[in-house]
Design a protein around this motif. Structure first.
Motif, PDB file in Angstrom:
ATOM      1  N   ALA A  38      -0.711   1.757   7.299  1.00  0.00           N
ATOM      2  CA  ALA A  38      -1.301   1.223   6.011  1.00  0.00           C
ATOM      3  C   ALA A  38      -0.638   1.422   4.834  1.00  0.00           C
ATOM      4  O   ALA A  38      -0.253   0.411   3.978  1.00  0.00           O
ATOM      5  N   ASN A  79     -11.664   7.552   1.797  1.00  0.00           N
ATOM      6  CA  ASN A  79     -11.146   7.697   3.319  1.00  0.00           C
ATOM      7  C   ASN A  79      -9.838   8.726   3.292  1.00  0.00           C
ATOM      8  O   ASN A  79      -9.650   9.288   2.285  1.00  0.00           O
ATOM      9  N   GLY A  80      -9.174   8.514   4.537  1.00  0.00           N
ATOM     10  CA  GLY A  80      -8.120   9.493   4.809  1.00  0.00           C
ATOM     11  C   GLY A  80      -7.081   9.234   3.694  1.00  0.00           C
ATOM     12  O   GLY A  80      -6.249  10.284   3.508  1.00  0.00           O
ATOM     13  N   PHE A 106     -12.928   4.456   8.583  1.00  0.00           N
ATOM     14  CA  PHE A 106     -12.571   3.201   9.365  1.00  0.00           C
ATOM     15  C   PHE A 106     -12.354   3.779  10.882  1.00  0.00           C
ATOM     16  O   PHE A 106     -13.098   3.286  11.972  1.00  0.00           O
ATOM     17  N   TYR A 107     -11.524   4.744  11.260  1.00  0.00           N
ATOM     18  CA  TYR A 107     -11.266   5.416  12.442  1.00  0.00           C
ATOM     19  C   TYR A 107     -12.155   6.736  12.557  1.00  0.00           C
ATOM     20  O   TYR A 107     -11.818   7.601  11.818  1.00  0.00           O
ATOM     21  N   ARG A 112     -12.335  14.905  11.152  1.00  0.00           N
ATOM     22  CA  ARG A 112     -11.519  14.517  10.154  1.00  0.00           C
ATOM     23  C   ARG A 112     -12.463  14.556   8.989  1.00  0.00           C
ATOM     24  O   ARG A 112     -12.181  14.722   7.761  1.00  0.00           O
ATOM     25  N   ASP A 181      -7.031  -3.031  -3.244  1.00  0.00           N
ATOM     26  CA  ASP A 181      -6.101  -3.574  -1.971  1.00  0.00           C
ATOM     27  C   ASP A 181      -4.934  -4.186  -2.501  1.00  0.00           C
ATOM     28  O   ASP A 181      -5.146  -5.226  -3.064  1.00  0.00           O
ATOM     29  N   LEU A 182      -3.814  -3.600  -2.201  1.00  0.00           N
ATOM     30  CA  LEU A 182      -2.514  -4.196  -2.752  1.00  0.00           C
ATOM     31  C   LEU A 182      -2.280  -5.669  -2.085  1.00  0.00           C
ATOM     32  O   LEU A 182      -1.365  -6.331  -2.468  1.00  0.00           O
ATOM     33  N   ASN A 199      -2.140  -0.506  -6.773  1.00  0.00           N
ATOM     34  CA  ASN A 199      -1.969   0.744  -5.964  1.00  0.00           C
ATOM     35  C   ASN A 199      -3.243   1.359  -6.383  1.00  0.00           C
ATOM     36  O   ASN A 199      -3.346   1.724  -7.535  1.00  0.00           O
ATOM     37  N   VAL A 200      -3.701   2.240  -5.404  1.00  0.00           N
ATOM     38  CA  VAL A 200      -5.004   2.977  -5.940  1.00  0.00           C
ATOM     39  C   VAL A 200      -4.576   4.152  -6.768  1.00  0.00           C
ATOM     40  O   VAL A 200      -5.152   4.627  -7.510  1.00  0.00           O
TER      41      VAL A 200
HETATM   42  O1  PTJ Z   1      -9.208   6.938   6.850  1.00  0.00           O
HETATM   43  P1  PTJ Z   1      -9.620   5.831   7.508  1.00  0.00           P
HETATM   44  O2  PTJ Z   1      -9.967   6.102   9.078  1.00  0.00           O
HETATM   45  O3  PTJ Z   1     -10.848   5.276   6.941  1.00  0.00           O
HETATM   46  O4  PTJ Z   1      -8.490   4.643   7.597  1.00  0.00           O
HETATM   47  C1  PTJ Z   1      -7.942   4.272   6.490  1.00  0.00           C
HETATM   48  C2  PTJ Z   1      -7.055   3.361   6.663  1.00  0.00           C
HETATM   49  C3  PTJ Z   1      -6.443   2.728   5.551  1.00  0.00           C
HETATM   50  C4  PTJ Z   1      -5.696   3.829   7.617  1.00  0.00           C
HETATM   51  C5  PTJ Z   1      -7.752   2.119   7.352  1.00  0.00           C
HETATM   52  O5  PTJ Z   1      -8.733   1.430   6.724  1.00  0.00           O
HETATM   53  C6  PTJ Z   1      -6.795   0.812   7.683  1.00  0.00           C
HETATM   54  O6  PTJ Z   1      -6.157   0.849   8.796  1.00  0.00           O
HETATM   55  O7  PTJ Z   1      -6.650   0.006   6.681  1.00  0.00           O
HETATM   56  P2  PTJ Z   1      -5.731  -1.527   7.061  1.00  0.00           P
HETATM   57  O8  PTJ Z   1      -6.445  -2.384   7.909  1.00  0.00           O
HETATM   58  O9  PTJ Z   1      -4.583  -1.250   7.289  1.00  0.00           O
HETATM   59  O10 PTJ Z   1      -5.792  -1.883   5.434  1.00  0.00           O
HETATM   60  C7  PTJ Z   1      -5.449  -1.104   4.352  1.00  0.00           C
HETATM   61  C8  PTJ Z   1      -5.217  -1.959   3.169  1.00  0.00           C
HETATM   62  O11 PTJ Z   1      -4.870  -1.152   2.056  1.00  0.00           O
HETATM   63  C9  PTJ Z   1      -3.933  -2.977   3.406  1.00  0.00           C
HETATM   64  O12 PTJ Z   1      -4.344  -4.279   2.933  1.00  0.00           O
HETATM   65  C10 PTJ Z   1      -2.785  -2.454   2.396  1.00  0.00           C
HETATM   66  O13 PTJ Z   1      -2.085  -3.345   1.790  1.00  0.00           O
HETATM   67  C11 PTJ Z   1      -3.754  -1.799   1.489  1.00  0.00           C
HETATM   68  N1  PTJ Z   1      -3.086  -0.442   0.750  1.00  0.00           N
HETATM   69  C12 PTJ Z   1      -2.329   0.246   1.520  1.00  0.00           C
HETATM   70  N2  PTJ Z   1      -1.941   1.429   0.601  1.00  0.00           N
HETATM   71  C13 PTJ Z   1      -2.537   1.200  -0.588  1.00  0.00           C
HETATM   72  C14 PTJ Z   1      -3.277  -0.036  -0.398  1.00  0.00           C
HETATM   73  N3  PTJ Z   1      -3.973  -0.665  -1.284  1.00  0.00           N
HETATM   74  C15 PTJ Z   1      -3.844  -0.010  -2.617  1.00  0.00           C
HETATM   75  N4  PTJ Z   1      -3.079   1.466  -2.733  1.00  0.00           N
HETATM   76  C16 PTJ Z   1      -2.687   1.973  -1.756  1.00  0.00           C
HETATM   77  N5  PTJ Z   1      -1.887   3.145  -2.122  1.00  0.00           N
END
Ligand code: PTJ
Length: 246
Positions: A38, A79-80, A106-107, A112, A181-182, A199-200
């Protein structure tokens, strides 16, 4: 490379610091392995933003600040990835709003969740979410668990890096949902009431600043800021900015 080993003079200092934090989060067991993916996906979009907060994101931050100030029970969801990337800023934001913070993953993984609770305690945040007793309708059981005093009761939920399903389910419960969300094309970005395409790590400190600035406004003018915000238009502006970068 650990956080302390990254020289501040490095041209990619901020990006390397984020990687180091996410990597450490995985080692501590607070960030899921998928969190690395992510982060990589986020980095690609951040590159297209020039790794800075663009004007449309500032407008979304202002709307989010107004929406959080109007709320009677705002809740921040962690989240994580967020716990690893910006625990200090989340702590400051919750103090500023005097609101609850909940861990919602999400996971799924109770272990955790417990580690995230311990981690956030170091920053002075008492997280809700372990042994969550309520269920968000239409989501599968583990992901649906939320705390009664937290997300369940919330009228406004701030959920950085959220997934589309949960955003949709929270909206269907009548809550206002603010996501960070980026990716302006993600489902959560499109389903949210307000998506901040940033970016968060940069966005939360700016959100705190904006809350400071708007704090003394009356609810009518705050409502005006929220009503004049269009998420659809804002996402289009973010996407157009990225297209031009290409
Ligand atoms: O800790 P959990 O179990 O809740 O899991 C968290 C993640 C982020 C792993 C889970 O929700 C996941 O897999 O998310 P996705 O579907 O990969 O989506 C994450 C979104 O966040 C993507 O669209 C990325 O572009 C965006 N993103 C990633 N890093 C950042 C971000 N947005 C803002 N700031 C960031 N640093």
């Amino acid at each position: 490379m650990g956080e302390k080993e990254i020289p501040q003079s490095h041209p990619r200092y901020n990006s390397l610091m984020q990687r180091a934090r996410i990597e450490k989060g995985v080692r501590l067991g607070i960030t899921h392995l998928q969190g690395l993916i992510a982060q990589g996906r986020g980095e690609a979009y951040d590159y297209l933003l020039g790794e800075r907060t663009i004007a449309s994101a500032r407008e979304a931050i202002r709307a989010a600040a107004a929406q959080l100030l109007i709320a009677s029970h705002p809740v921040l969801s962690v989240n994580g990835n967020v716990a690893a990337l910006c625990p200090e800023a989340i702590a400051e934001l919750s103090n500023e709003l005097n609101c609850a913070v909940e861990t919602n993953l999400f996971y799924s993984g109770d272990e955790r969740k417990r580690k995230i609770v311990e981690h956030m305690k170091k920053y002075g945040v008492d997280l809700l979410g372990v042994g969550a007793e309520k269920k968000i309708p239409s989501l599968d059981s583990k992901r649906a668990a939320v705390s009664e005093e937290g997300i369940w009761k919330a009228d406004v939920v701030f959920v950085p890096l959220e997934d589309g399903d949960r955003t949709e389910a929270l909206c269907a419960m009548g809550k206002k949902v603010i996501v960070v969300d980026l990716s302006p094309r993600s489902r959560s970005a499109r389903k949210a009431d307000i998506c901040i395409v940033d970016n968060v790590v940069r966005c939360v400190p700016l959100l705190i600043e904006e809350i400071h600035m708007l704090k003394n406004e009356n609810s009518e003018s705050l409502q005006k800021i929220v009503s004049s915000f269009s998420n659809k238009r804002n996402l289009r502006e973010s996407l157009n900015f990225m297209k031009k970068q290409l």
